[in-house]
Write an enzyme that holds these catalytic residues in place. Structure first.
Site, short mmCIF file in Angstrom:
data_model
loop_
_atom_site.label_atom_id
_atom_site.label_comp_id
_atom_site.label_asym_id
_atom_site.label_seq_id
_atom_site.Cartn_x
_atom_site.Cartn_y
_atom_site.Cartn_z
N TYR A 242 0.82 -1.21 0.00
CA TYR A 242 0.00 0.00 0.00
C TYR A 242 0.86 1.27 0.00
O TYR A 242 0.64 2.17 -0.81
CB TYR A 242 -0.97 0.00 1.18
CG TYR A 242 -2.33 -0.60 0.88
CD1 TYR A 242 -2.45 -1.67 -0.01
CD2 TYR A 242 -3.49 -0.12 1.46
CE1 TYR A 242 -3.69 -2.23 -0.29
CE2 TYR A 242 -4.73 -0.67 1.18
CZ TYR A 242 -4.82 -1.73 0.31
OH TYR A 242 -6.05 -2.28 0.02
N GLU B 264 1.61 6.59 -6.85
CA GLU B 264 0.47 7.30 -7.42
C GLU B 264 0.60 8.81 -7.18
O GLU B 264 0.38 9.62 -8.10
CB GLU B 264 -0.83 6.78 -6.78
CG GLU B 264 -1.20 5.36 -7.16
CD GLU B 264 -2.34 4.83 -6.30
OE1 GLU B 264 -3.22 5.62 -5.92
OE2 GLU B 264 -2.34 3.62 -6.00
#
Length: 235
Positions: free
Chosen positions: A173, A180
């Site tokens: 994650y 991102e």
């Protein structure tokens, strides 16, 4: 993302067959994307051509990720035990990355440094692209593999697969979220030249990434505790 396992009936139903097929197709697609990435990343990096990863894998990554929009529908109509809100949050962030950031500004992956300047041969964008490929890909292989096993083979998922499902997110994650955010940051410069709308959108999304990421991360930790607590009781 959350549980995409069907509400398991005593006999096979069209809904169950559909969800098994959906998860199996996604597992296959993500396996292809991820295995190709794991082969290409070290090969291209060795020759200083990591930017070639975008041309090789982005078209397939884009459509493989877009299929996940169906998971929001599954959650909304009650086909799966999943929160529509958290599912939509996870899918929306990735859709933004592939269809707005990477589709509209591919130059950030092939020729842009961390300051938004176009510099041929820069590795910042390609490294961030490599980050989403590996983090998303490994996560999805484990997740869809877990769902396929549970829905099509047995409710008793192998301990190793369960461990991977509820532990690898601790590392994957942060890698995925950081990659991102970096890609969105790199897109700010070309977006600003185009106009204010996309530039503003990216700034807003970057602003909510911290609280949004916290919600998703703690949600996975809650899911992990529930599963491990359940296993502890059955032990």
């Amino acid at each position: 993302m959350e549980n995409q396992t069907p509400r398991r009936p005593t006999t096979s139903t069209p809904t169950q067959k559909y969800l098994i097929a959906y998860n199996a197709v996604c597992l296959g697609l993500w396996s292809i994307v991820t295995l190709r990435a794991l082969i290409l990343i070290p090969t291209l990096a060795t020759f200083g051509k990591l930017e070639g990863l975008f041309e090789a894998l982005f078209p397939m990554l884009k459509w493989t990720q877009t299929i996940a929009l169906l998971e929001v529908v599954h959650a909304v109509v009650g086909l799966v035990r999943a929160s529509p809100i958290t599912t939509a949050m996870q899918v929306a962030s990735r859709i933004l990355v592939v269809w707005v950031v990477l589709e509209m500004y591919p130059e950030i992956v092939v020729s842009t440094n961390i300051y938004g300047r176009q510099v041929p041969g820069s590795t910042t964008g390609p490294i961030a692209f490599s980050g989403i490929l590996t983090a998303w890909g490994i996560t999805e292989i484990i997740r869809y593999g877990f769902f396929v096993w549970k829905a099509a083979v047995s409710e008793r998922v192998p301990a190793a697969l369960t461990w991977l499902r509820y532990n690898t997110f601790f590392v994957l994650y942060p890698v995925g979220i950081t990659s991102e955010c970096l890609l969105m940051y790199l897109a700010l410069a070309p977006a600003a030249k185009q106009g204010k709308s996309v530039d503003l959108l990216l700034k807003i999304v970057l602003g909510i990434y911290v609280p949004g990421s916290y919600i998703l991360y703690t949600h996975m930790m809650t899911q992990r505790r529930k599963v491990l607590k359940g296993k502890g009781k059955s032990a």
